[in-house]
Design an enzyme around this catalytic site. Structure first.
Site, PDB file in Angstrom:
ATOM      1  N   LYS A  70       8.640 -10.206   1.567  1.00  0.00           N
ATOM      2  CA  LYS A  70       7.455 -11.060   1.666  1.00  0.00           C
ATOM      3  C   LYS A  70       6.947 -11.405   0.270  1.00  0.00           C
ATOM      4  O   LYS A  70       6.705 -12.552  -0.052  1.00  0.00           O
ATOM      5  CB  LYS A  70       6.375 -10.344   2.486  1.00  0.00           C
ATOM      6  CG  LYS A  70       5.105 -11.139   2.610  1.00  0.00           C
ATOM      7  CD  LYS A  70       4.099 -10.449   3.513  1.00  0.00           C
ATOM      8  CE  LYS A  70       2.757 -11.163   3.443  1.00  0.00           C
ATOM      9  NZ  LYS A  70       1.754 -10.554   4.307  1.00  0.00           N
ATOM     10  N   GLU A  82      12.623  -1.884  -4.631  1.00  0.00           N
ATOM     11  CA  GLU A  82      13.877  -1.571  -3.930  1.00  0.00           C
ATOM     12  C   GLU A  82      14.702  -2.830  -3.685  1.00  0.00           C
ATOM     13  O   GLU A  82      15.895  -2.886  -3.957  1.00  0.00           O
ATOM     14  CB  GLU A  82      13.580  -0.914  -2.569  1.00  0.00           C
ATOM     15  CG  GLU A  82      13.040   0.490  -2.617  1.00  0.00           C
ATOM     16  CD  GLU A  82      11.536   0.559  -2.805  1.00  0.00           C
ATOM     17  OE1 GLU A  82      10.911  -0.475  -3.186  1.00  0.00           O
ATOM     18  OE2 GLU A  82      10.974   1.647  -2.591  1.00  0.00           O
ATOM     19  N   GLY A 133       3.962  -7.583   6.928  1.00  0.00           N
ATOM     20  CA  GLY A 133       5.358  -7.146   6.887  1.00  0.00           C
ATOM     21  C   GLY A 133       5.804  -6.503   8.183  1.00  0.00           C
ATOM     22  O   GLY A 133       6.875  -6.801   8.725  1.00  0.00           O
ATOM     23  N   ARG A 134       4.986  -5.617   8.734  1.00  0.00           N
ATOM     24  CA  ARG A 134       5.388  -4.889   9.952  1.00  0.00           C
ATOM     25  C   ARG A 134       5.240  -5.741  11.206  1.00  0.00           C
ATOM     26  O   ARG A 134       5.509  -5.274  12.300  1.00  0.00           O
ATOM     27  CB  ARG A 134       4.601  -3.587  10.059  1.00  0.00           C
ATOM     28  CG  ARG A 134       3.100  -3.733   9.925  1.00  0.00           C
ATOM     29  CD  ARG A 134       2.450  -2.379   9.689  1.00  0.00           C
ATOM     30  NE  ARG A 134       1.004  -2.485   9.482  1.00  0.00           N
ATOM     31  CZ  ARG A 134       0.428  -2.696   8.303  1.00  0.00           C
ATOM     32  NH1 ARG A 134       1.165  -2.867   7.229  1.00  0.00           N
ATOM     33  NH2 ARG A 134      -0.881  -2.740   8.203  1.00  0.00           N
ATOM     34  N   GLU A 144       1.481   2.688   9.587  1.00  0.00           N
ATOM     35  CA  GLU A 144       1.017   1.888   8.449  1.00  0.00           C
ATOM     36  C   GLU A 144      -0.205   1.058   8.857  1.00  0.00           C
ATOM     37  O   GLU A 144      -1.061   0.746   8.041  1.00  0.00           O
ATOM     38  CB  GLU A 144       2.139   0.984   7.915  1.00  0.00           C
ATOM     39  CG  GLU A 144       1.888   0.534   6.488  1.00  0.00           C
ATOM     40  CD  GLU A 144       3.068  -0.189   5.845  1.00  0.00           C
ATOM     41  OE1 GLU A 144       3.472  -1.231   6.370  1.00  0.00           O
ATOM     42  OE2 GLU A 144       3.579   0.289   4.810  1.00  0.00           O
ATOM     43  N   HIS A 178      18.360  17.415  24.270  1.00  0.00           N
ATOM     44  CA  HIS A 178      19.130  18.567  23.807  1.00  0.00           C
ATOM     45  C   HIS A 178      18.677  19.039  22.442  1.00  0.00           C
ATOM     46  O   HIS A 178      19.372  19.808  21.785  1.00  0.00           O
ATOM     47  CB  HIS A 178      20.618  18.225  23.820  1.00  0.00           C
ATOM     48  CG  HIS A 178      21.102  17.924  25.202  1.00  0.00           C
ATOM     49  ND1 HIS A 178      21.543  18.893  26.071  1.00  0.00           N
ATOM     50  CD2 HIS A 178      21.120  16.756  25.901  1.00  0.00           C
ATOM     51  CE1 HIS A 178      21.863  18.334  27.229  1.00  0.00           C
ATOM     52  NE2 HIS A 178      21.601  17.035  27.157  1.00  0.00           N
ATOM     53  N   LYS A 181       3.600   3.767  -5.810  1.00  0.00           N
ATOM     54  CA  LYS A 181       4.376   2.731  -6.502  1.00  0.00           C
ATOM     55  C   LYS A 181       3.991   2.684  -7.979  1.00  0.00           C
ATOM     56  O   LYS A 181       4.854   2.599  -8.858  1.00  0.00           O
ATOM     57  CB  LYS A 181       4.087   1.354  -5.892  1.00  0.00           C
ATOM     58  CG  LYS A 181       4.701   1.110  -4.536  1.00  0.00           C
ATOM     59  CD  LYS A 181       4.406  -0.327  -4.120  1.00  0.00           C
ATOM     60  CE  LYS A 181       4.666  -0.544  -2.648  1.00  0.00           C
ATOM     61  NZ  LYS A 181       4.219  -1.848  -2.178  1.00  0.00           N
TER      62      LYS A 181
HETATM   63  O1  G6P Z   1       8.541  -7.570   2.238  1.00  0.00           O
HETATM   64  P1  G6P Z   1       8.095  -6.888   0.991  1.00  0.00           P
HETATM   65  O2  G6P Z   1       7.052  -7.664   0.248  1.00  0.00           O
HETATM   66  O3  G6P Z   1       9.295  -6.581   0.121  1.00  0.00           O
HETATM   67  O4  G6P Z   1       7.441  -5.533   1.389  1.00  0.00           O
HETATM   68  C1  G6P Z   1       8.157  -4.502   1.990  1.00  0.00           C
HETATM   69  C2  G6P Z   1       7.260  -3.370   2.449  1.00  0.00           C
HETATM   70  O5  G6P Z   1       6.717  -2.715   1.328  1.00  0.00           O
HETATM   71  C3  G6P Z   1       5.355  -2.387   1.200  1.00  0.00           C
HETATM   72  O6  G6P Z   1       5.240  -1.260   0.395  1.00  0.00           O
HETATM   73  C4  G6P Z   1       4.572  -2.206   2.471  1.00  0.00           C
HETATM   74  O7  G6P Z   1       4.154  -0.875   2.632  1.00  0.00           O
HETATM   75  C5  G6P Z   1       5.273  -2.671   3.715  1.00  0.00           C
HETATM   76  O8  G6P Z   1       4.288  -3.085   4.622  1.00  0.00           O
HETATM   77  C6  G6P Z   1       6.219  -3.801   3.451  1.00  0.00           C
HETATM   78  O9  G6P Z   1       6.828  -4.181   4.670  1.00  0.00           O
END
Ligand code: G6P
Length: 561
Positions: free
Chosen positions: A217, A223, A278-279, A364, A395, A522
């Protein structure tokens, strides 16, 4: 409640001082002492009454520790929280994410073409449909083999690079709908910063046949950018030309500049908007890899399932409203039974990533400690969500569900028809789905009704073993049943949980759409990364634990193992 009242995030009277809350606390003393055996014995039609249905999903909530009075009081709690107004505000595009002054308009992503919705003068639905159209053209070109790689070969491998909502949604939904996917295409999902993830995902792949979709986003996520750049280097090294990037990379983002800086052309960028969390983004362009897998038509069928549940949530009376009921029950157990966790148990192998997906969606969203007005809450918020596909969990951890000391409300999710009537082609055995579902029904029954000492003794159990073999029962569960796992059923299921989470957030009076809690880690990681990269041992100014750990790390990484 006026609109301004909502926009500024002003609150109804504090939750725990409201009449409905106090009445629920009082009522819990009565109902908490009752056994589900009793509740079922007192009402022969309980299982026929306590259910609701919408968008292809049947919810049986009779195996919960509630009676009609509980429901009445929970619904009153919803009303006293302004639930109706908050739902309307969300659908209307008001900035319900108050700390970021943003709308949370994921419902617009699945509204049918032509629906009227303007936010800040922009025709939101028209924009959504335009992107869907571009995604469909791209997906069709890849599925049909018209989109060729730089050397003229067909694309056979799609690697989705993203994390959090930019990974969990597409990865969960791809696995869930794999039955409907084009099998000649191979999909891999890379999220972790650990280089192992990308190395293993690209092992054995021919770059000439591989497309990377970089999903982020913000397009600033460490990452995703790290993995994206590594993938770019790998691709250029294999194909020997920078120009190859144009045929082997696509991006999904709200940040056009970031995408351009990475070197992906606007033609291969698929956008979305800051009002998609994002979620909550699996049904935006973030679902591009899923659309390539199942095709635009099935993707639209999934959106229709989402929309059917949205419409139900928006319009059905709360007493028959699936997301509202699930949300209120979660509040009931979290706040009045002090249940700290909630298990999600899908009896379908294809839904194996659903618990992980729901962890982000729920925790979240509602893992918050202050109200919309910034006051510390004096009640518990989000449960910890966990789970595993049935019957695997039976199990391992079901022992605790049946006899442990923690109360774990469970959601059982199952289907009347399996997607594989035969285990393997040509096998003559009975429909294996019956066996799976026999376990599904048996577990909810065992959890609710258990086994008394008298029953255990009647089986001839030695006295000293009786206490060990007693199952108290009275362990609550919801059962969610649909006819078959289709794209539409998946969409409706995800929307059900999205809106249940929202309902809980409204009751707790928190912002379900921000995530400030992830920022500190972060920021510290950035500082720490600079220190770890430094050739001279820098003066470490962390706490004594972190300093010692980092020094040990620095020392051992230079010694041969
Ligand atoms: O889609 P992005 O901007 O890369 O974000 C990826 C993710 O990282 C963040 O740290 C948030 O905690 C998430 O809500 C998000 O989905």
């Amino acid at each position: 409640m006026s609109r301004t009242f909502l926009l500024v995030g002003a609150t109804p009277p504090p939750l725990t001082s409201r009449r409905a809350w106090k009445a629920l606390a009082e009522h819990h003393r009565v109902i908490g002492a009752l056994h589900l055996r009793q509740l079922f014995a007192d009402d022969a039609r309980r299982g026929e009454r306590l259910n609701a249905e919408a968008a292809g999903w049947y919810l049986d909530y009779s195996k919960n520790r509630i009676n009609d009075e509980t429901l009445r009081l929970l619904l009153a709690l919803g009303d006293s929280s302004g639930l109706r107004e908050r739902i309307d505000a969300m659908f209307r595009g008001d900035p319900v994410n108050t700390t970021e002054q943003r709308a949370a308009l994921h419902t617009a992503l699945r509204a049918p073409a032509g629906t009227q919705l303007r936010v800040a003068g922009i025709d939101v639905i028209a924009e959504v449909q335009t992107v869907l159209g571009r995604m469909a053209a791209f997906a069709d070109a890849l599925r049909g083999g018209q989109w060729l790689g730089y050397t003229g070969k067909r694309i056979r491998n799609i690697v989705n690079i993203g994390i959090g909502g930019s990974d969990l949604g597409p990865a969960m939904a791809y696995k869930a709908l794999r039955h409907y996917s084009q099998r000649e295409l191979h999909f891999r999902f890379v999220s972790n910063l650990d280089a192992t993830a990308l190395v293993e995902a690209t092992r054995g792949l021919d770059a000439a046949e591989t497309l990377f979709i970089v999903c982020s986003k913000t397009f600033t996520t460490l990452e995703t950018l790290t993995n994206g750049h590594a993938a770019r280097t790998w691709c250029v090294a294999q194909l020997g030309d920078e120009r190859a990037v144009a045929r082997h990379f696509a991006a999904v983002s709200t940040n056009a500049e970031g995408v351009a800086r990475f070197g992906i052309a606007p033609a291969q960028m698929f956008g979305f908007w800051d009002w998609v969390g994002g979620r909550y983004s699996v049904d935006s362009a973030i679902g591009l890899s899923l659309m390539i897998a199942i095709g635009p038509e099935q993707f639209r069928a999934m959106l229709a399932g989402f929309h059917a549940m949205d419409t139900h949530f928006h319009s059905a009376p709360f007493g028959r409203n699936l997301p509202v009921l699930l949300g209120l029950l979660a509040v009931w157990y979290t706040n009045f039974f002090n249940a700290q966790t909630q298990a999600v148990l899908p009896y379908d192998q294809y839904l194996q990533r659903l618990p992980a997906y729901l962890q982000q969606l729920t925790m979240e969203s509602n893992g918050k400690q202050v109200t919309l007005a910034g006051m510390r809450v004096n009640y518990a918020t989000s449960p910890i969500v966990w789970g595993e596909a049935g019957t695997n969990g039976q199990h391992s951890f079901y022992q605790l569900l049946h006899q442990g000391t923690a109360l774990v409300p469970c959601d059982f999710i199952g289907f009347c028809q399996g997607l594989h009537p035969q285990a393997l082609e040509g096998s003559q055995s009975d429909d294996p789905h019956n066996l799976l579902m026999a376990n599904f029904f048996a577990q909810t029954e065992a959890l609710a009704f258990g086994k008394t000492a008298a029953q255990v003794r009647a089986e001839g159990t030695a006295d000293k073993l009786v206490p060990h073999r007693v199952l108290e029962g009275n362990r609550p569960s919801n059962t969610l049943l649909a006819q078959q796992l289709t794209p539409g059923a998946l969409g409706a299921l995800v929307a059900l949980y999205e809106h249940s989470v929202f309902t809980q957030g409204v009751i707790w009076n928190i912002d379900s759409f921000d995530q400030w809690g992830v920022e500190l880690g972060k920021a510290l990681a950035n500082q720490t990364a600079a220190e770890l990269a430094s050739v001279h041992a820098p003066a470490l100014e962390h706490d004594s634990s972190t300093n010692t750990l980092m020094r040990r790390y620095q020392r051992l990484r230079q010694e041969s193992p």
